[in-house]
Scaffold this motif. Structure first.
Motif, short mmCIF file in Angstrom:
data_model
loop_
_atom_site.label_atom_id
_atom_site.label_comp_id
_atom_site.label_asym_id
_atom_site.label_seq_id
_atom_site.Cartn_x
_atom_site.Cartn_y
_atom_site.Cartn_z
N ALA A 216 -16.73 -49.98 12.40
CA ALA A 216 -15.33 -49.55 12.94
C ALA A 216 -15.23 -47.95 12.79
O ALA A 216 -14.74 -47.51 13.87
N TRP A 217 -15.85 -47.49 11.94
CA TRP A 217 -15.82 -46.17 11.82
C TRP A 217 -16.62 -45.33 12.86
O TRP A 217 -16.18 -44.56 13.68
N GLU A 218 -17.90 -45.90 13.31
CA GLU A 218 -18.55 -45.57 14.27
C GLU A 218 -17.96 -45.58 15.87
O GLU A 218 -18.02 -45.10 16.52
N ALA A 219 -17.25 -47.02 15.80
CA ALA A 219 -16.59 -47.35 16.95
C ALA A 219 -15.34 -46.15 17.08
O ALA A 219 -15.03 -45.85 18.46
N GLY A 220 -14.82 -45.61 16.26
CA GLY A 220 -13.75 -44.74 16.36
C GLY A 220 -14.40 -43.48 16.77
O GLY A 220 -13.79 -42.64 17.55
N VAL A 221 -15.42 -42.65 16.21
CA VAL A 221 -16.02 -41.91 16.70
C VAL A 221 -16.41 -41.87 18.09
O VAL A 221 -16.41 -41.02 18.88
N ASP A 222 -17.18 -43.03 18.52
CA ASP A 222 -17.37 -43.41 19.96
C ASP A 222 -16.08 -43.09 20.97
O ASP A 222 -16.37 -42.43 21.94
N ALA A 223 -15.05 -43.49 20.44
CA ALA A 223 -13.74 -43.40 21.33
C ALA A 223 -13.35 -41.92 21.41
O ALA A 223 -12.82 -41.38 22.47
N LEU A 224 -13.47 -41.20 20.34
CA LEU A 224 -13.05 -39.72 20.52
C LEU A 224 -13.98 -39.13 21.40
O LEU A 224 -13.70 -38.30 22.01
N ALA A 225 -15.49 -39.47 21.29
CA ALA A 225 -16.37 -38.78 22.02
C ALA A 225 -16.27 -39.12 23.52
O ALA A 225 -16.53 -38.09 24.35
N ALA A 226 -15.74 -40.27 23.96
CA ALA A 226 -15.29 -40.70 25.29
C ALA A 226 -14.48 -39.85 25.87
O ALA A 226 -14.13 -39.74 27.11
#
Length: 304
Positions: free
Chosen positions: A238-248
């Motif tokens: 979930a943490w990694e997905a959250g950072v992915d969303a910010l980077a997108a």
């Protein structure tokens, strides 16, 4: 491979401190999980009046289970066997050589009298017949969140380096309380090993469950313990997905992460030599200068 006393089957002390040494709350997160899984209880604590500046590390008000508000003071305590595990389920228990004798030192980094602080805690470790110490730290680093987070293991003890196949740190610069604890321990004959997780510096929110997982994995590798992860695997995804969303939503951030991924993949490639990997780590330390890691403000103890 023969292990030195204390690192497989001996009486082991795991150490973690808040502050300089704890980027992403990874070190204290790993230590708290061990305390909870093992049901450890406090066996000794320092007097906070001697070592802490309350304007720097303030006491906090907490609400107890009975609804009573109470003060919690900063400090440091050694936790040892004597309580009940968090769960009766065998799948939630820490197992392996030395699990029943594992101790954990948790605390906040003191503001003064570091020599006396370390000496008091090491005296307690000696009284508890501790045979080896694992110091946990986490530093902000040029690490891509999309790759496994690396953990740098080192020791000042030549026997530990040989037995565990770890390095001697070449870092020079400001240090935190972990280095002082390690120095005092080695002086009285307790071997130590330091584990430093790399936490992506562009992810400012804590905790970092992926870094906690990395540290626990390294502890298992060096000690032979088996540590249940609970919800950490799910939390890390979930943490990694959250950072992915910010980077997108941020092209500059996405481009920077791509550069980090390429650099990491080059180091991890099968053809990369040990010397190349060492050079990459030295370049990282030079780039960080006197700020090798730690809290979100960039401060931290270097790996030792």
């Amino acid at each position: 491979m023969n292990q030195p006393a204390g690192f497989e089957g001996g009486r082991l002390l795991v150490v973690a401190f808040e502050g300089w040494n704890d980027a992403g709350e990874a070190a204290t997160g790993a230590a708290k999980l061990l305390v909870e899984r093992l049901g450890l209880v406090e066996i000794a604590a320092v007097d906070p009046e001697l070592y802490f500046d309350y304007q720097f590390t303030r006491p906090t008000i907490v609400l107890g289970d009975d609804g009573t508000r109470r003060l919690e003071w900063p400090g440091a305590a050694i936790m040892g066997p004597g309580g009940l595990p968090a769960s009766d389920d065998d799948d939630d228990q820490v197992t392996g050589p030395g699990a029943e004798a594992l101790h954990v030192l948790l605390g906040a980094e003191p503001a003064r009298s570091w020599k006396g602080f370390a000496a008091e805690l090491i005296d307690t470790a000696l009284a508890a017949d501790i045979e080896g110490i694992v110091l946990l730290g986490a530093m902000l680093a040029d690490a891509p969140h999309t790759r496994p987070l690396s953990v740098f293991a080192s020791s000042e003890n030549p026997e530990v380096r040989t037995a565990l196949n770890v390095e001697r740190s070449t870092y020079e610069g400001p240090v935190g309380i972990l280095s002082v604890i390690a120095d005092q321990a080695e002086r009285v004959g307790i071997p130590t090993v330091s584990l430093w997780a790399s936490v992506p510096h562009y992810v400012h929110n804590a905790p970092s469950p992926k870094a906690v997982l990395a540290l626990l994995g390294k502890v298992e590798e060096l000690t032979g313990l088996s540590i249940p992860r609970g919800s950490l695997e799910v939390d890390a995804k979930a943490w990694e997905a959250g950072v992915d969303a910010l980077a997108a939503e941020d092209d500059e951030m996405a481009g920077y992460i791509t550069q980090l991924e390429q650099a990491r993949d080059a180091v991890d490639a099968p053809e990369a030599s040990g010397e190349a990997i060492a050079q990459e780590f030295e370049r990282y330390l030079r780039r960080r200068g006197e700020e090798p890691g730690g809290r979100a403000d960039g401060r931290g103890d270097g790996p030792r």
